[in-house]
Design a protein around this motif. Structure first.
Motif, PDB file in Angstrom:
ATOM      1  N   ARG A 300      26.816  37.161  45.192  1.00 52.36           N
ATOM      2  CA  ARG A 300      27.270  37.923  46.365  1.00 52.36           C
ATOM      3  C   ARG A 300      26.993  37.207  47.688  1.00 52.36           C
ATOM      4  N   HIS A 301      25.885  36.457  47.751  1.00 57.20           N
ATOM      5  CA  HIS A 301      25.516  35.804  49.008  1.00 57.20           C
ATOM      6  C   HIS A 301      26.118  34.408  49.140  1.00 57.20           C
ATOM      7  N   ARG A 302      26.882  33.986  48.141  1.00 55.11           N
ATOM      8  CA  ARG A 302      27.477  32.651  48.174  1.00 55.11           C
ATOM      9  C   ARG A 302      28.956  32.683  48.567  1.00 55.11           C
ATOM     10  N   LEU A 303      29.512  33.883  48.737  1.00 54.13           N
ATOM     11  CA  LEU A 303      30.932  33.996  49.068  1.00 54.13           C
ATOM     12  C   LEU A 303      31.168  33.593  50.516  1.00 54.13           C
ATOM     13  N   ARG A 304      32.253  32.896  50.752  1.00 55.39           N
ATOM     14  CA  ARG A 304      32.626  32.604  52.135  1.00 55.39           C
ATOM     15  C   ARG A 304      33.039  33.907  52.798  1.00 55.39           C
ATOM     16  N   LYS A 305      32.579  34.091  54.031  1.00 57.21           N
ATOM     17  CA  LYS A 305      32.880  35.357  54.681  1.00 57.21           C
ATOM     18  C   LYS A 305      33.187  35.146  56.152  1.00 57.21           C
ATOM     19  N   ASP A 306      33.855  36.119  56.717  1.00 53.75           N
ATOM     20  CA  ASP A 306      34.121  36.124  58.148  1.00 53.75           C
ATOM     21  C   ASP A 306      32.785  36.236  58.883  1.00 53.75           C
ATOM     22  N   PRO A 307      32.601  35.518  60.003  1.00 54.84           N
ATOM     23  CA  PRO A 307      31.316  35.584  60.721  1.00 54.84           C
ATOM     24  C   PRO A 307      30.908  36.993  61.129  1.00 54.84           C
ATOM     25  N   LEU A 308      31.872  37.886  61.280  1.00 50.83           N
ATOM     26  CA  LEU A 308      31.558  39.244  61.721  1.00 50.83           C
ATOM     27  C   LEU A 308      31.227  40.169  60.555  1.00 50.83           C
ATOM     28  N   GLU A 309      31.428  39.695  59.315  1.00 58.41           N
ATOM     29  CA  GLU A 309      31.165  40.532  58.155  1.00 58.41           C
ATOM     30  C   GLU A 309      29.721  40.382  57.687  1.00 58.41           C
ATOM     31  N   SER A 310      29.216  41.420  57.033  1.00 58.63           N
ATOM     32  CA  SER A 310      27.910  41.322  56.390  1.00 58.63           C
ATOM     33  C   SER A 310      28.127  40.782  54.974  1.00 58.63           C
ATOM     34  N   ILE A 311      27.040  40.585  54.237  1.00 62.83           N
ATOM     35  CA  ILE A 311      27.156  40.066  52.867  1.00 62.83           C
ATOM     36  C   ILE A 311      27.904  41.059  51.996  1.00 62.83           C
ATOM     37  N   ASP A 312      28.754  40.531  51.115  1.00 62.89           N
ATOM     38  CA  ASP A 312      29.583  41.363  50.248  1.00 62.89           C
ATOM     39  C   ASP A 312      28.723  42.347  49.456  1.00 62.89           C
ATOM     40  N   SER A 313      29.189  43.576  49.336  1.00 64.56           N
ATOM     41  CA  SER A 313      28.427  44.608  48.640  1.00 64.56           C
ATOM     42  C   SER A 313      28.376  44.366  47.139  1.00 64.56           C
ATOM     43  N   GLY A 314      29.229  43.492  46.651  1.00 63.26           N
ATOM     44  CA  GLY A 314      29.270  43.221  45.218  1.00 63.26           C
ATOM     45  C   GLY A 314      30.579  43.633  44.587  1.00 63.26           C
ATOM     46  N   TYR A 315      31.408  44.372  45.331  1.00 58.86           N
ATOM     47  CA  TYR A 315      32.672  44.856  44.770  1.00 58.86           C
ATOM     48  C   TYR A 315      33.588  43.690  44.413  1.00 58.86           C
ATOM     49  N   LYS A 316      33.661  42.692  45.304  1.00 64.98           N
ATOM     50  CA  LYS A 316      34.561  41.562  45.082  1.00 64.98           C
ATOM     51  C   LYS A 316      34.140  40.776  43.833  1.00 64.98           C
ATOM     52  N   VAL A 317      32.824  40.532  43.699  1.00 58.64           N
ATOM     53  CA  VAL A 317      32.321  39.811  42.526  1.00 58.64           C
ATOM     54  C   VAL A 317      32.618  40.594  41.254  1.00 58.64           C
ATOM     55  N   SER A 318      32.342  41.893  41.283  1.00 60.19           N
ATOM     56  CA  SER A 318      32.549  42.732  40.108  1.00 60.19           C
ATOM     57  C   SER A 318      34.019  42.769  39.695  1.00 60.19           C
ATOM     58  N   LYS A 319      34.914  42.835  40.682  1.00 59.78           N
ATOM     59  CA  LYS A 319      36.351  42.898  40.384  1.00 59.78           C
ATOM     60  C   LYS A 319      36.831  41.624  39.703  1.00 59.78           C
ATOM     61  N   VAL A 320      36.455  40.461  40.252  1.00 55.97           N
ATOM     62  CA  VAL A 320      36.873  39.182  39.660  1.00 55.97           C
ATOM     63  C   VAL A 320      36.234  39.002  38.284  1.00 55.97           C
ATOM     64  N   PHE A 321      34.967  39.410  38.128  1.00 50.98           N
ATOM     65  CA  PHE A 321      34.291  39.308  36.836  1.00 50.98           C
ATOM     66  C   PHE A 321      35.069  40.071  35.767  1.00 50.98           C
ATOM     67  N   ARG A 322      35.487  41.292  36.092  1.00 45.09           N
ATOM     68  CA  ARG A 322      36.217  42.111  35.112  1.00 45.09           C
ATOM     69  C   ARG A 322      37.575  41.512  34.778  1.00 45.09           C
ATOM     70  N   GLN A 323      38.222  40.923  35.762  1.00 45.32           N
ATOM     71  CA  GLN A 323      39.514  40.283  35.503  1.00 45.32           C
ATOM     72  C   GLN A 323      39.353  39.082  34.565  1.00 45.32           C
ATOM     73  N   VAL A 324      38.382  38.231  34.847  1.00 42.72           N
ATOM     74  CA  VAL A 324      38.187  37.011  34.057  1.00 42.72           C
ATOM     75  C   VAL A 324      37.743  37.330  32.634  1.00 42.72           C
ATOM     76  N   PHE A 325      36.857  38.312  32.485  1.00 38.56           N
ATOM     77  CA  PHE A 325      36.339  38.657  31.160  1.00 38.56           C
ATOM     78  C   PHE A 325      37.207  39.666  30.419  1.00 38.56           C
ATOM     79  N   GLY A 326      38.339  40.056  31.042  1.00 39.46           N
ATOM     80  CA  GLY A 326      39.271  40.954  30.369  1.00 39.46           C
ATOM     81  C   GLY A 326      38.770  42.372  30.212  1.00 39.46           C
ATOM     82  N   LEU A 327      37.950  42.813  31.161  1.00 34.59           N
ATOM     83  CA  LEU A 327      37.429  44.183  31.117  1.00 34.59           C
ATOM     84  C   LEU A 327      38.221  45.063  32.068  1.00 34.59           C
TER      85      LEU A 327
END
Length: 337
Positions: A300-327
């Motif tokens: 979550r803390h390694r994602l590139r982000k807009d300077p005005l954004e805070s660290i990703d809550s984890g939704y983006k990581v979880s979404k891509v994880f489910r897509q890649v693992f077929g869940l």
């Protein structure tokens, strides 16, 4: 937060934990309690750097020279060191100092070890790490990357091992962390204030019991503490036997690639954390569920982000994880249920 801390004690190579969250949520209390869970370690007696008597990578130069000459150093046991790095610490206090007068007068390297020496083979804890001075951040980056601390003063050079689990905490409202330092933390946990009134009351009651009778409170939890300590020790011993399937490793790297994570630290840490959680639960094969439980903490803390954004809550990581693992997505799973 607790899972991330435990996994780092099982495999320190994961690279530490960054814990950010609201004030008064027990971050510091939890981190300081970690040292009591760790078994004692063997060290070279009277060595200021906590040198390992058997591993050359964790020995100071003096101990290496001693063992190379065929001598066996005296061995002692000590609790895993837990060192606090205060915000106002000077660079000399962190790195150590060389007594130039003594060096010139007596011709010996008179070195006064600093906090990095005391933290070797232990935990280095930085509270309010996002407020740390930049020059100290640079010192930590160098030591965390190389595992060694080098002190250069007036033509005299001394180095010693500085392998530690870096644990930081802070409140994001008080300032952001430098990206270079953030990337050095293997895992990132976010802590929020408990909203459930029942849980809040339980926390208050537990704290009151401890304040009234600390010794009795500790005695009541001794068995649970010992059981968790034994589980961690067994996991440390069994970690080398844990396997992760090649296809799972490819999928982890695909998640990192699709999230556009810089470098390969995300891939490496995710693999190590997945193995550690399997070892913690007494298994020798990593499962998809193991990866699901750690991958957000690792990425979550390694994602590139807009300077005005805070660290990703984890939704983006979880979404891509489910897509890649077929869940199925969590929303789809809820509908199906």
């Amino acid at each position: 937060m607790k899972l991330a801390l435990i996994l780092n004690t099982i495999d320190p190579r994961i690279g530490g934990v960054m814990i950010m969250g609201d004030r008064g949520t027990g971050k510091t209390t939890t981190i300081r309690a970690l040292a009591n869970l760790l078994p004692e370690i063997n060290v070279v007696a009277d060595d200021p750097f906590n040198s390992d008597p058997t591993d050359p990578e964790l020995m100071s130069d003096e101990v290496k020279a001693l063992t190379a000459s065929g001598q066996t150093p005296a061995i002692a046991q000590m609790q895993v060191p837990m060192v606090d790095l205060p915000l106002g610490a000077t660079e000399d206090r962190v790195c150590g100092t060389i007594d130039i007068e003594k060096a010139l007068a007596e011709g010996v390297k008179a070195f006064e070890p600093g906090l990095l020496a005391k933290a070797n083979r232990g935990i280095l804890y930085v509270d309010e790490v996002n407020l740390l001075d930049d020059h100290l951040v640079d010192v930590l980056l160098d030591s965390a990357a190389s595992g060694w601390n080098t002190v250069e003063r007036e033509g005299i050079s001394i180095r010693h091992p500085a392998r530690f689990v870096l644990v930081g905490s802070g409140n994001p409202e008080e300032g952001e962390l430098r990206p270079q330092l953030l990337d050095r933390f293997g895992m990132h946990a976010e802590i929020h204030t408990v909203k459930d009134p029942t849980l809040r009351v339980q926390i208050v009651e537990e704290r009151s019991q401890f304040d009234q009778e600390p010794n009795a409170y500790l005695d009541n939890h001794t068995d649970n503490q010992k059981a968790l300590q034994d589980q961690i020790v067994n996991a440390q011993n069994n970690l080398a036997n844990v396997n992760i399937d090649h296809e799972l490793r490819v999928n982890i790297s695909q998640v990192c690639s699709e999230l556009d994570v810089d470098g390969l630290r995300g891939d490496i840490v995710s693999n190590r954390a997945a193995k550690a959680i399997a070892a913690f639960e007494g298994r020798t094969e990593v499962t998809v569920d193991d990866i699901r439980r750690v991958i957000t903490l690792c990425l979550r803390h390694r994602l590139r982000k807009d300077p005005l954004e805070s660290i990703d809550s984890g939704y983006k990581v979880s979404k891509v994880f489910r897509q890649v693992f077929g869940l199925p997505d969590e929303e789809e799973a809820d509908i199906a249920a």
